[in-house]
Each structure stands twice: as C-alpha cells, then as structure tokens.
Motif scaffolding. Structure first.
Motif, mmCIF file in Angstrom:
data_model
loop_
_atom_site.group_PDB
_atom_site.id
_atom_site.type_symbol
_atom_site.label_atom_id
_atom_site.label_comp_id
_atom_site.label_asym_id
_atom_site.label_seq_id
_atom_site.Cartn_x
_atom_site.Cartn_y
_atom_site.Cartn_z
ATOM 1 N N SER A 188 -4.328 -2.585 -4.226
ATOM 2 C CA SER A 188 -4.652 -2.835 -2.820
ATOM 3 C C SER A 188 -4.204 -4.230 -2.406
ATOM 4 N N GLN A 206 -9.477 -0.901 2.417
ATOM 5 C CA GLN A 206 -9.463 -0.658 0.976
ATOM 6 C C GLN A 206 -9.490 -1.970 0.209
ATOM 7 N N LEU A 207 -8.770 -2.964 0.724
ATOM 8 C CA LEU A 207 -8.741 -4.253 0.047
ATOM 9 C C LEU A 207 -10.097 -4.927 0.098
#
Length: 92
Positions: free
Chosen positions: A13, A3-4
């Motif tokens: 995130s 997600q980051l």
C-alpha cells in the motif's frame, strides 16, 4: 489511500501510494496549469504520511489531527481530479 491509512506499514500500500504521488509530482511539473494543485496534493500527502509515521512511532510531539489530514489530502486529490476533468472537457 484509505488502504494505506488503515493498514499502516503495509509495504504494498505504501509503495503504491508513493508511486502515485511521484507520478503526480512528475506531471505537475510538466503541466504548468496543474502545478499548484499537484503541489497542494503532494504537501497534503506528505503531511498525512508524517502524521502516520509519528503515530506509529509513538512520538510524544504534536500528533495533529489525523482525520483532518486525511480530509485535506482527499480534498486536494478531488480538486486536482476536477481540474483535469475540466481541462479534458474543453480540450480540442
């Protein structure tokens, strides 16, 4: 972590990933048996974050291989996780 790297600069995130790494650092210092593996994960994470920052800033310097950095970070995470699971399996 995906997600980051997929939503770079998403503050939630980023904050979640940094909090998790801070926890790994804290426990790595407290648990000598895991300190090297925890340090490897922290280094791999820092290298990945540095590459993401440079990519986002459009730096003309060496970009490195983002895919390889992701793989190194994921591998370090798996190694630490497996060491912890192994220790728990043999704990009294």
């Amino acid at each position: 972590m995906s997600q980051l790297t997929e939503n770079w600069f998403d503050s939630r995130s980023y904050a979640a990933a940094e909090a998790a790494i801070w926890e790994v650092r804290s426990h790595g210092v407290a648990l000598a048996d895991f300190s090297v593996r925890a340090l490897e994960l922290c280094i791999a994470h820092a290298e990945l974050i540095a590459l993401l920052w440079r990519q986002d800033a459009g730096s003309s310097g060496p970009q490195g291989d983002l895919s390889a950095a992701r793989i190194r970070r994921r591998g370090a995470s798996i190694v630490l996780k497996n060491a912890c699971l192994h220790a728990l399996r043999f704990a009294d």
